[in-house]
Design an enzyme around this catalytic site. Structure first.
Site, PDB file in Angstrom:
ATOM      1  N   CYS A 194      96.625  -3.408 -21.168  1.00  0.00           N
ATOM      2  CA  CYS A 194      96.576  -4.746 -20.552  1.00  0.00           C
ATOM      3  C   CYS A 194      97.841  -5.160 -19.797  1.00  0.00           C
ATOM      4  CB  CYS A 194      96.173  -5.816 -21.564  1.00  0.00           C
ATOM      5  SG  CYS A 194      97.201  -5.888 -23.030  1.00  0.00           S
ATOM      6  N   LYS A 207      92.045  -6.670 -35.437  1.00  0.00           N
ATOM      7  CA  LYS A 207      92.662  -7.542 -34.440  1.00  0.00           C
ATOM      8  C   LYS A 207      91.600  -8.504 -33.914  1.00  0.00           C
ATOM      9  CE  LYS A 207      95.127  -7.565 -30.048  1.00  0.00           C
ATOM     10  NZ  LYS A 207      95.751  -6.768 -28.979  1.00  0.00           N
ATOM     11  N   GLU A 211      86.641  -2.183 -40.063  1.00  0.00           N
ATOM     12  CA  GLU A 211      87.577  -1.708 -39.027  1.00  0.00           C
ATOM     13  C   GLU A 211      88.690  -0.875 -39.658  1.00  0.00           C
ATOM     14  OE1 GLU A 211      87.755  -1.618 -35.860  1.00  0.00           O
ATOM     15  OE2 GLU A 211      86.499  -3.187 -35.007  1.00  0.00           O
ATOM     16  N   LYS A 219      95.801  -8.883 -37.634  1.00  0.00           N
ATOM     17  CA  LYS A 219      96.439  -9.720 -36.609  1.00  0.00           C
ATOM     18  C   LYS A 219      95.467 -10.754 -36.084  1.00  0.00           C
ATOM     19  CE  LYS A 219      98.192  -9.266 -31.948  1.00  0.00           C
ATOM     20  NZ  LYS A 219      98.282  -8.418 -30.805  1.00  0.00           N
TER      21      LYS A 219
HETATM   22  C1  PBG Z   1      97.427  -6.762 -26.244  1.00  0.00           C
HETATM   23  C2  PBG Z   1      98.285  -7.409 -27.253  1.00  0.00           C
HETATM   24  C3  PBG Z   1      98.196  -8.742 -27.659  1.00  0.00           C
HETATM   25  C4  PBG Z   1      99.231  -8.971 -28.543  1.00  0.00           C
HETATM   26  C5  PBG Z   1      99.892  -7.761 -28.735  1.00  0.00           C
HETATM   27  N1  PBG Z   1      99.284  -6.796 -27.920  1.00  0.00           N
HETATM   28  C6  PBG Z   1      97.304  -9.860 -27.374  1.00  0.00           C
HETATM   29  C7  PBG Z   1      96.199  -9.838 -26.451  1.00  0.00           C
HETATM   30  O1  PBG Z   1      95.101  -9.463 -26.840  1.00  0.00           O
HETATM   31  O2  PBG Z   1      96.412 -10.246 -25.297  1.00  0.00           O
HETATM   32  C8  PBG Z   1      99.489 -10.314 -29.149  1.00  0.00           C
HETATM   33  C9  PBG Z   1     100.774 -10.554 -29.728  1.00  0.00           C
HETATM   34  C10 PBG Z   1     101.157 -11.966 -29.892  1.00  0.00           C
HETATM   35  O3  PBG Z   1     100.388 -12.916 -29.610  1.00  0.00           O
HETATM   36  O4  PBG Z   1     102.274 -12.161 -30.335  1.00  0.00           O
HETATM   37  N2  PBG Z   1      96.914  -5.557 -26.518  1.00  0.00           N
HETATM   38 ZN    ZN Z   2      95.765  -5.031 -24.602  1.00  0.00          ZN
END
Ligand code: PBG
Ligand code: ZN
Length: 321
Positions: free
Chosen positions: A118, A191, A229, A244
């Site tokens: 991402c 997650k 998961e 998370k």
């Molecule tokens: C993306 C990612 C995210 C976080 C860590 N890696 C969030 C998302 O899905 O955009 C979130 C970490 C945070 O909010 O501190 N793979």
């Molecule tokens: Zn991501």
């Protein structure tokens, strides 16, 4: 009469019967590295957190080392993004370069590399897209290439956060066949598709340009599915599993830690951090007290590893006491 208060009578007595103690060893500090020169850019929605370019990151690395933090989680922000996130597996990409630098300057710090597309895709989704669909199987190969490239740069732990199915097995195989069979995988297993990630998306410049992440991240309503998961990721070869966010999901941390003897990590995410910071900056709460209470609760729920933006502050507070 049962007198519960007997054991609360003094500070020494309370510490004698204390069940949960957070230590510096439990903490992982996330860092944001932006491609470019001479950057130290505050993240507006996360007071105290900055994006650094490679050279400027030295001062932050010093803070980490001086605080006695032993592990960091690295997020790279490339200046060039494309539809396929191809910078993610460039051996000379922003993340690979900073990992080499960190390992040179502070070889004992455990460098955990977040693996996801991402931050690298022009559309901000965690996988390869076709129209508005996020493709699962087509995403596995770039994730594996990214993992191998980060391991080659010196990452001590690979942490896939994309939530594609089958990625742990796929990445494990790629690491093994490229000479990294001793590199552990910390899987973002449970997650959730959470509103608490918004500040992170400012920090990592990774907000999706269309739709949301609900077809790959978990529904916040599902605790039993979170255990599945984790089961899957363990079966596929994960060494550490993660839940998370942390604070709104303490029940999930508990459930997961009751179910497995694998190490459990929890990510005290950006929104959880920013809410505490905002209230503290307004003088509405005692920051130290609330942060330590939150971290203790996450550990009490069952997480032995806590990823938190409060890590450096918490390490100093632990030193004071
Ligand atoms: C993306 C990612 C995210 C976080 C860590 N890696 C969030 C998302 O899905 O955009 C979130 C970490 C945070 O909010 O501190 N793979
Ligand atoms: Zn991501």
């Amino acid at each position: 009469m049962v007198r519960m208060r007997r054991l609360r009578a003094s500070s020494n007595l309370r510490s004698l019967v204390r069940e949960t103690v957070v230590t510096k060893d439990d903490l992982v500090y996330p860092v944001f590295i932006k491609e470019g020169k001479d950057i130290k850019e505050p993240v507006a929605s996360m007071p105290g957190i900055y994006q650094y370019s490679a050279g400027r990151f030295d001062e932050e690395l010093d803070r980490v080392v001086n605080a006695g933090i032993k592990a960091i989680l690295v997020f790279g922000i490339p200046s060039h993004k494309d539809e396929f996130g191809s910078e993610a597996y460039n051996d000379n990409g922003v993340t690979q370069n900073i990992i080499r630098e960190i390992k040179k300057k502070a070889p004992d710090i455990i460098v955990i590399a977040d693996v996801c597309l991402c931050e690298y895709t022009s559309h901000g989704h965690c996988g390869i897209i076709c129209g508005h669909e996020i493709l699962n199987d087509e995403t596995l190969e770039p994730l594996a290439k990214m993992s191998v490239s980060l391991a080659k740069a010196g990452a001590d732990i690979i942490a896939p956060s994309d939530m594609m199915d089958g990625r742990i097995a796929y990445i494990r195989k790629a690491l093994d066949s490229n000479g990294y069979k001793n590199t552990p995988i910390m899987a973002y297993s449970a997650k959730f598709a959470s509103g608490y990630y918004s500040p992170f998306r400012d920090a990592a410049q990774s907000a999706p340009s269309f739709g949301d992440r609900k077809t790959y991240q978990m529904d916040p309503a599902n605790g039993r599915e979170a255990v599945r998961e984790c089961e899957n990721d363990i079966a596929e070869g994960a060494d550490i599993i993660m839940v998370k966010p942390a604070l709104a999901y303490l029940d999930v941390i508990k459930e997961v830690s009751n179910f497995t003897n694998y190490p459990v990590a929890a990510y005290n995410v950006s929104g959880e951090y920013s809410m505490v910071k905002a209230a503290a900056l307004n003088g509405w709460i005692d920051e130290k007290r609330v942060v330590m209470e939150n971290l203790t609760s996450i550990k009490r729920a069952g997480a032995g590893i806590i990823i938190t933006y409060h890590a450096i502050d918490a390490a100093h507070w632990l030193e004071e006491d």
